[in-house]
Design an enzyme around this catalytic site. Structure first.
Site, PDB file in Angstrom:
ATOM      1  N   ASP A  17       0.878  -1.161   0.000  1.00 18.84           N
ATOM      2  CA  ASP A  17       0.000   0.000   0.000  1.00 18.84           C
ATOM      3  C   ASP A  17       0.919   1.215   0.000  1.00 18.84           C
ATOM      4  OD1 ASP A  17      -2.186  -1.652   0.283  1.00 18.84           O
ATOM      5  OD2 ASP A  17      -2.875  -0.797   2.180  1.00 18.84           O
TER       6      ASP A  17
ATOM      7  N   HIS B  39       5.095  -7.265  -0.044  1.00 20.77           N
ATOM      8  CA  HIS B  39       4.781  -8.542  -0.683  1.00 20.77           C
ATOM      9  C   HIS B  39       5.457  -8.610  -2.052  1.00 20.77           C
ATOM     10  CE1 HIS B  39       1.298  -9.426   2.142  1.00 20.77           C
ATOM     11  NE2 HIS B  39       1.628  -8.184   2.442  1.00 20.77           N
TER      12      HIS B  39
ATOM     13  N   SER C 131       8.335   4.249   4.464  1.00 22.66           N
ATOM     14  CA  SER C 131       9.561   4.319   3.680  1.00 22.66           C
ATOM     15  C   SER C 131       9.235   4.210   2.199  1.00 22.66           C
ATOM     16  CB  SER C 131      10.545   3.237   4.116  1.00 22.66           C
ATOM     17  OG  SER C 131      11.822   3.530   3.593  1.00 22.66           O
TER      18      SER C 131
END
Length: 262
Positions: free
Chosen positions: A86, A142, A226
């Site tokens: 996300d 992921h 980040s």
């Protein structure tokens, strides 16, 4: 002048001791006091969190939270590349034959980013993508595709901001910051997933140790907001046309299509 002052202030405050204190606080029970305020300020969606707010005992637990089952779906098209996080889509474009690319007026070297010429040369003429994670985002990373993990390595010691100011005034934070890199061979073509550390809480925890990875599989997590950089070989992908700078992305959303298989 702004750039000089910015870098001076960062150097004065971005030390090991400061990072240590902040990390210890985030992992302490005392930090739970500010969790409600943190959630409110950063407008975190509590409906998506795996656990209730009061079940997170520390800020670290909240930073590294998982999502409820079914809150994200992974694009199932065999040719799709999906967002590994996300985050906010920052930029994408070609990697020059010189193994460099430009973001916000700064030239980044793939050789610097990956640590040596041998790793970098396979991405000459390829494509890069950059996605920024703010403190409000889900912080787990992921895999954007399926394949065999060919290499895992860590570079850099210190991290500088990767927000708008950091990108404008900092010293190439995407290729200089502490970073963890995973390279994946997918049907003979390579992708590098570069996980870039954030200032102060400079930690990236790897969760995946197997030799193969599936698209959408959890690989690591940041302990604060980040950035991730994706590097693809030449003629490997075509980015989704609708992608624009500043666009919100969700884990599993299609961001590119495979255009060739070796």
């Amino acid at each position: 002048m702004r750039r000089t002052l910015y870098r001076l202030m960062i150097e004065l405050t971005n030390g090991r001791f400061t990072s240590y204190i902040l990390r210890k606080f985030a992992q302490s029970r005392l930090s739970s006091i500010i969790i409600p305020s943190y959630v409110k300020v950063f407008q975190i969606n509590q409906d998506e969190m795996e656990k209730g707010l009061k079940e997170y005992g520390t800020l670290h637990d909240l930073f590294t939270r998982r999502l409820k089952e079914g809150k994200r779906s992974i694009d199932t098209d065999a040719s799709s590349i999906v967002s590994p996080v996300d985050g906010v889509f920052a930029d994408q474009g070609p990697i020059e034959d010189t193994k460099t690319f430009d973001i916000k007026g700064k030239r980044y070297s793939i050789v610097d980013m990956l640590g040596n010429e041998e790793r970098a040369k396979r991405y000459a003429g390829g494509t890069y993508m950059v996605i920024y994670l703010s403190p409000s985002h889900y912080h787990r990373i992921h895999s954007p595709l399926s394949g065999s993990v060919t290499e895992r390595f860590v570079l850099g010691r210190k991290s500088y901001p990767v927000n708008a100011a950091g990108m404008e005034y900092g010293k190439e934070p995407l290729s200089k910051n502490y970073r963890s890199v995973t390279e994946v061979n997918s049907d003979g073509e390579h992708m590098a997933l570069v996980k870039v550390g954030a200032m102060f809480i400079n930690s990236i925890e790897l969760l995946h140790e197997r030799s193969t990875v599936q698209k959408g599989e959890e690989m690591a997590y940041f302990t604060f907001g980040s950035t991730v950089v994706l590097l693809f070989e030449k003629d490997m992908i075509k980015a989704v046309q609708e992608l624009t700078s500043g666009q919100e992305l969700r884990l599993g959303e299609k961001i590119a299509t495979r255009v060739s298989h070796k």
